[in-house]
Design a protein around this motif. Sequence first.
Motif, PDB file in Angstrom:
ATOM      1  N   ALA A   1     -40.975 -24.195 -55.219  1.00  0.00           N
ATOM      2  CA  ALA A   1     -39.617 -24.302 -55.415  1.00  0.00           C
ATOM      3  C   ALA A   1     -38.667 -22.804 -55.339  1.00  0.00           C
ATOM      4  CB  ALA A   1     -39.121 -24.867 -56.730  1.00  0.00           C
ATOM      5  N   GLY A   2     -39.451 -21.824 -55.258  1.00  0.00           N
ATOM      6  CA  GLY A   2     -38.876 -20.321 -55.196  1.00  0.00           C
ATOM      7  C   GLY A   2     -38.530 -20.190 -56.486  1.00  0.00           C
TER       8      GLY A   2
ATOM      9  N   ASP B   1     -30.388 -35.419 -53.652  1.00  0.00           N
ATOM     10  CA  ASP B   1     -28.985 -35.905 -53.439  1.00  0.00           C
ATOM     11  C   ASP B   1     -27.936 -34.886 -53.604  1.00  0.00           C
ATOM     12  OD1 ASP B   1     -26.615 -37.866 -53.154  1.00  0.00           O
ATOM     13  OD2 ASP B   1     -27.323 -38.909 -54.653  1.00  0.00           O
ATOM     14  N   GLU B   2     -27.527 -34.399 -52.528  1.00  0.00           N
ATOM     15  CA  GLU B   2     -26.464 -33.287 -52.829  1.00  0.00           C
ATOM     16  C   GLU B   2     -26.856 -32.053 -53.576  1.00  0.00           C
ATOM     17  OE1 GLU B   2     -24.070 -33.184 -50.852  1.00  0.00           O
ATOM     18  OE2 GLU B   2     -23.197 -35.342 -50.383  1.00  0.00           O
ATOM     19  N   ALA B   3     -28.164 -31.833 -53.444  1.00  0.00           N
ATOM     20  CA  ALA B   3     -28.676 -30.821 -54.099  1.00  0.00           C
ATOM     21  C   ALA B   3     -28.234 -29.565 -54.059  1.00  0.00           C
ATOM     22  CB  ALA B   3     -30.355 -30.851 -54.159  1.00  0.00           C
ATOM     23  N   THR B   4     -27.730 -29.237 -53.110  1.00  0.00           N
ATOM     24  CA  THR B   4     -27.052 -27.833 -52.449  1.00  0.00           C
ATOM     25  C   THR B   4     -25.644 -27.578 -52.572  1.00  0.00           C
ATOM     26  OG1 THR B   4     -27.373 -28.188 -50.305  1.00  0.00           O
ATOM     27  CG2 THR B   4     -29.472 -27.226 -51.563  1.00  0.00           C
ATOM     28  N   SER B   5     -24.938 -28.863 -52.519  1.00  0.00           N
ATOM     29  CA  SER B   5     -23.367 -28.753 -52.410  1.00  0.00           C
ATOM     30  C   SER B   5     -22.633 -27.889 -53.435  1.00  0.00           C
ATOM     31  CB  SER B   5     -22.914 -30.246 -52.382  1.00  0.00           C
ATOM     32  OG  SER B   5     -23.205 -30.745 -53.580  1.00  0.00           O
ATOM     33  N   ALA B   6     -23.230 -27.698 -54.725  1.00  0.00           N
ATOM     34  CA  ALA B   6     -22.525 -26.931 -55.552  1.00  0.00           C
ATOM     35  C   ALA B   6     -22.787 -25.450 -55.417  1.00  0.00           C
ATOM     36  CB  ALA B   6     -22.694 -27.406 -57.004  1.00  0.00           C
ATOM     37  N   LEU B   7     -23.884 -25.028 -54.797  1.00  0.00           N
ATOM     38  CA  LEU B   7     -24.613 -23.687 -54.692  1.00  0.00           C
ATOM     39  C   LEU B   7     -23.482 -22.828 -53.742  1.00  0.00           C
ATOM     40  CD1 LEU B   7     -28.356 -24.432 -54.493  1.00  0.00           C
ATOM     41  CD2 LEU B   7     -26.937 -24.266 -56.524  1.00  0.00           C
ATOM     42  N   ASP B   8     -23.700 -21.292 -54.149  1.00  0.00           N
ATOM     43  CA  ASP B   8     -23.126 -20.301 -53.299  1.00  0.00           C
ATOM     44  C   ASP B   8     -24.019 -20.414 -52.159  1.00  0.00           C
ATOM     45  OD1 ASP B   8     -25.134 -18.139 -53.624  1.00  0.00           O
ATOM     46  OD2 ASP B   8     -25.123 -19.053 -55.496  1.00  0.00           O
ATOM     47  N   PRO B   9     -23.484 -19.727 -51.044  1.00  0.00           N
ATOM     48  CA  PRO B   9     -24.450 -19.484 -49.715  1.00  0.00           C
ATOM     49  C   PRO B   9     -25.594 -19.103 -49.611  1.00  0.00           C
ATOM     50  CG  PRO B   9     -22.067 -19.017 -49.629  1.00  0.00           C
ATOM     51  CD  PRO B   9     -22.243 -19.131 -50.810  1.00  0.00           C
ATOM     52  N   GLU B  10     -25.895 -17.997 -50.479  1.00  0.00           N
ATOM     53  CA  GLU B  10     -27.085 -17.236 -50.872  1.00  0.00           C
ATOM     54  C   GLU B  10     -28.032 -17.891 -51.640  1.00  0.00           C
ATOM     55  OE1 GLU B  10     -29.151 -13.177 -52.683  1.00  0.00           O
ATOM     56  OE2 GLU B  10     -26.670 -13.612 -52.835  1.00  0.00           O
ATOM     57  N   SER B  11     -27.559 -18.927 -52.494  1.00  0.00           N
ATOM     58  CA  SER B  11     -28.483 -19.851 -53.128  1.00  0.00           C
ATOM     59  C   SER B  11     -28.904 -20.702 -52.170  1.00  0.00           C
ATOM     60  CB  SER B  11     -27.836 -20.180 -54.447  1.00  0.00           C
ATOM     61  OG  SER B  11     -27.574 -19.118 -55.375  1.00  0.00           O
TER      62      SER B  11
ATOM     63  N   ASN C   1     -32.724 -23.844 -49.124  1.00  0.00           N
ATOM     64  CA  ASN C   1     -33.028 -24.522 -47.830  1.00  0.00           C
ATOM     65  C   ASN C   1     -34.310 -24.049 -47.092  1.00  0.00           C
ATOM     66  OD1 ASN C   1     -30.953 -26.532 -47.840  1.00  0.00           O
ATOM     67  ND2 ASN C   1     -29.392 -25.188 -46.846  1.00  0.00           N
ATOM     68  N   ALA C   2     -34.527 -22.681 -47.147  1.00  0.00           N
ATOM     69  CA  ALA C   2     -35.549 -22.059 -46.681  1.00  0.00           C
ATOM     70  C   ALA C   2     -36.812 -22.562 -47.383  1.00  0.00           C
ATOM     71  CB  ALA C   2     -35.578 -20.507 -47.137  1.00  0.00           C
ATOM     72  N   ASN C   3     -36.734 -22.854 -48.627  1.00  0.00           N
ATOM     73  CA  ASN C   3     -38.019 -23.465 -49.287  1.00  0.00           C
ATOM     74  C   ASN C   3     -38.272 -24.824 -49.262  1.00  0.00           C
ATOM     75  OD1 ASN C   3     -38.385 -21.178 -50.805  1.00  0.00           O
ATOM     76  ND2 ASN C   3     -37.002 -21.765 -52.669  1.00  0.00           N
ATOM     77  N   LEU C   4     -37.386 -25.559 -48.474  1.00  0.00           N
ATOM     78  CA  LEU C   4     -37.343 -26.951 -48.132  1.00  0.00           C
ATOM     79  C   LEU C   4     -38.542 -27.264 -47.154  1.00  0.00           C
ATOM     80  CD1 LEU C   4     -33.820 -28.365 -47.975  1.00  0.00           C
ATOM     81  CD2 LEU C   4     -35.440 -28.856 -49.909  1.00  0.00           C
ATOM     82  N   GLN C   5     -38.712 -26.198 -46.236  1.00  0.00           N
ATOM     83  CA  GLN C   5     -39.926 -26.460 -45.305  1.00  0.00           C
ATOM     84  C   GLN C   5     -41.216 -26.457 -45.819  1.00  0.00           C
ATOM     85  OE1 GLN C   5     -39.237 -27.473 -42.016  1.00  0.00           O
ATOM     86  NE2 GLN C   5     -36.949 -27.260 -42.573  1.00  0.00           N
TER      87      GLN C   5
ATOM     88  N   SER D   1     -25.300 -28.772 -41.496  1.00  0.00           N
ATOM     89  CA  SER D   1     -26.159 -27.428 -40.947  1.00  0.00           C
ATOM     90  C   SER D   1     -27.309 -27.503 -42.002  1.00  0.00           C
ATOM     91  CB  SER D   1     -25.289 -26.056 -41.357  1.00  0.00           C
ATOM     92  OG  SER D   1     -24.982 -26.018 -42.839  1.00  0.00           O
ATOM     93  N   SER D   2     -27.651 -27.989 -43.140  1.00  0.00           N
ATOM     94  CA  SER D   2     -28.701 -27.945 -43.722  1.00  0.00           C
ATOM     95  C   SER D   2     -29.874 -29.152 -43.515  1.00  0.00           C
ATOM     96  CB  SER D   2     -28.530 -28.115 -45.486  1.00  0.00           C
ATOM     97  OG  SER D   2     -27.916 -29.366 -45.520  1.00  0.00           O
ATOM     98  N   LEU D   3     -29.414 -30.011 -42.417  1.00  0.00           N
ATOM     99  CA  LEU D   3     -30.180 -31.067 -42.049  1.00  0.00           C
ATOM    100  C   LEU D   3     -30.781 -30.938 -40.572  1.00  0.00           C
ATOM    101  CD1 LEU D   3     -28.140 -34.095 -43.587  1.00  0.00           C
ATOM    102  CD2 LEU D   3     -29.965 -32.797 -44.559  1.00  0.00           C
TER     103      LEU D   3
END
Length: 716
Positions: A574-575, A622-632, A637-641, A657-659
Motif C-alpha cells: 500500500a506504500g 470507492d472514491e478512495a483518492t478524491s479527498a487527497l492532495d495531489p501528491e498523496s 495511484n502509483a501503487n495501484l499498478q 485521469s486516475s482511471l
Amino acid sequence: MAAARHHGLDLDPRDFAREPGEDTPSPATLARWLTEQGAVARGMRLTWPHLIRLHNTPPIVLMFRDGAAALMVRADPARGLVWLRDPMAAASDSPVPVDETHLSQLWTGDVLLVKRARDATEADAPVNAAWMLRMVLRERGLLRDILLASVILSVLAVFPALLVMQVIDRVVNYASMATLFSITALMVILSGYEMLLSHARRELTLVLTTRIDTRISLHAFNRLLSLPLDFFEREQGGQVIGRVMAIFKVRDFLTGRLLSTFLDLFTLIVILPVLFYLSATLAWITLAAAALIGLIVLVFMRPMTRLYGRVIGAEMARNSVMHESVAGIRTIKTLALESARREEWDDRTAQVVRWRLAAGRLANWPATLSAPLDQFLNRGIMLVGAWLILTGHSGLAAGGLMGFMMLGGRVAAPLASLARLLENLNEVASSLSEAALVLNQPTETRALTTGMRPQIHGALSFGNVDFTYPGATVKALDDVSFAVPAGTMLGVVGRSGSGKSTITRLLQGVSRAYTGQLRLDGVDLRDINLTHLRRSCGVVLQDNFLFRGTIRDNITAGRPGLTMDDVARAARLAGADEFIERMPGGYDTWIEEGSTNISGGQRQRLAIARALIADPRLMILDEATSALDPESEALVNANLQRIARGRTMVIVSHRLSSLVHCDQILVMDRGAVVDIGPHAALLDRCALYRGLWMQQNRHAPVVARIPATAARAEGR
C-alpha cells in the motif's frame, strides 16, 4: 476446521485470534470463535467413561497436552476403544483406535462439541416480554436454589415474632429467668441460620443477576452488529443508541425490583396464615389497606404510561443532539456553531424537564393518597389491636399483638411493592418497545452464517440488474449488464447519482434486494456467505475510519490471527511502510480517536493496507483518492499498478485521469450503462465520457494510454 467442515462450515484459520496469555487456544476460546462463525460450540471437561459413551455423535474435538488436537469419530464401549483422526490428514486416511491407557497420556480431558446452528435460534428471536422471560428461565438451577432459600428464610421469619410473644406472655408476666435463657439461646441459633441463609441467597441472586445482565448485554450488542448497513444510514445514530440503551432499564427491572418483590411474596405466603391464626380481624384489615394501595396505583397506571412514553422520547431526542455534537465536533469548532448547538441542547433539555416534571407530579398523587394507608399499616394496626384487647372482642393478648405487629409489617411491604411494581411495568414496557424498534429489525444473521463459500477469483457479471433504494421512486440501477473476467482493472465513472457507488454496495452485499443476475465467478452473489464475501473483498472508501489503537491493530482489524510479516507485506504493497518506519513507535504507534495525529494521505494508505492484509482477489476503491492532495493521490495511484497484480480491481472515481490505465472503464448515467471499454476507445465513441474528460483536461492533449494489463505485463 475438520469438525466444522463435517457440518458444512468452511472456516479460515486466519480469522482466529488467541486470547491474551494463551499459548494454545482453550476450548472456551475456540467455542467463542466457532459461535461467531455460525456454529454452535461448547467446551467442556469429560472423563473416559463419559467420553466412550458418546458413540452416536458427530466428530468431537479432543484437546491434547502438547497443544495439538484430534477428532474422535467413533467409540466402542464394549471394546473400550475410541477411533481418532488427525485433523490435518487426508479424508481417505483411516482413523486410529486408541484405548484409555494410551489416550490418558495425551488427552487433557477437554473436549469441544460442534454442530451447525439451527435456522431459528435465540439470537434471531424477537425481543419482547416472552424473550426476556426465556432469558431468565435459562437459569432454572439458580432460581430453584434462591426460591428454596427464600422459603426457608420465610419460615425462619415467623419464629422471632413467636419468641417475642413468649417473652411478653410468659417471661415478663411470670418472671421466668430459665425461660428467658432458653428463648435467648434459641433466638441466637435462629439468627445465625438466618444470617448464613441470607448471605447465601444474596450471593446466588448476585450470580443470577450478573448472568442475566451479561446475556442481555451480549445479545443486544450482537443483534446491533448484525443489522444491515442501510438501517444505520436511515436512522440517527443518537436515536439508535438511545433505543438500544433502553433495554438496560428492562434489565435493571428484571434483576432489581421484580426479583426482590417476587422473593418477598414467599414471605407473604408463609406469614399470612400465621397472621390469621393470631387475629383474623387484624389480618383482614391489613389486607384491605394493602389492596387499597394497589387500587390507587392501578387508577393512575394508564396516564403514567403515556407520560413515561413522552419522557423516553424526549430523552432520546436529547441524546441524539449529544451524539451528533460529539461526532461533528470538528465541524462545530471550525464553523463556530457552539451557540446554535447549545440552543438546540437547551430546547431538548427543556422538553425532557417538562415531561419529567409532569410525570413526577402525576406520580406524586398515588404516593400522597396511599400515605395515610401506609401510616395506618405501621401505626393504626397497633391501636386497633389494643382496642380489641381492651374490649375483649378478640382472644388476642399483648404478646400476640406485638407478634402481629412484627409480622404485619412484613406482609404489608410485599403487597405495597407488588402494587408499585405495576407502576414500574409502564416504564419497562415503554423501554422494551423502544429497544424492539431497533433490535427487532431484520438482520443479516442468516446471510452472515449460511451460504456457499467458494474460492474467489474475481470474475464479475451483471445481467439486467435493477435496484431501487427503499422509499425512492427512481431506480438507482436500471437494467445494468456487463461482465469482466478475473484480474481486470475496472474503472467506474459517471455524474453524481449515476449509480457508481450502488454497484460497489451490491458487490459488498450491503444491499441484496435487487432483481436480475449478479454473479461472482459464476455464482449468484446472494448464494454466497456474506461474511466470506466481505472478507474476500478489500474495500477502501473516501473517508475511512481508523480505530483508536496501534497502526498494527488497525491493519489487522479484520484478521487478528495474522502475523507481523503479513502486516509489513500489506503496508509495503500500500506504500504505507515509508511513513510508518519514520514514526517513533513504528507499527506500534498509537492512532488517536479521529486519526488526528496522521494526515489524510497516511490514513488512506493505512486503509488500503488494511484491505490488502487478507490478500483479497477482489478490491473495491470507492472514491478512495478524491479527498487527497495531489501528491498523496499520485502516490496512491502509483501503487495501484502493484496492488492490481493478480486481483480484480473496481475503482470508482470522479477523476478520470486516475482511471486511464484501467483495462475497462464502465460509464454510467442515471443508473444505466452508457458504454464500457478502454480509455482510448471511449474517447472515440462515447460522447458522455469524452465530455467528462474534456471538462477535467481542457489543457491536456488527448493521448491514448497503454491498458493496465499490458502495462502490468511489461512490468513483469
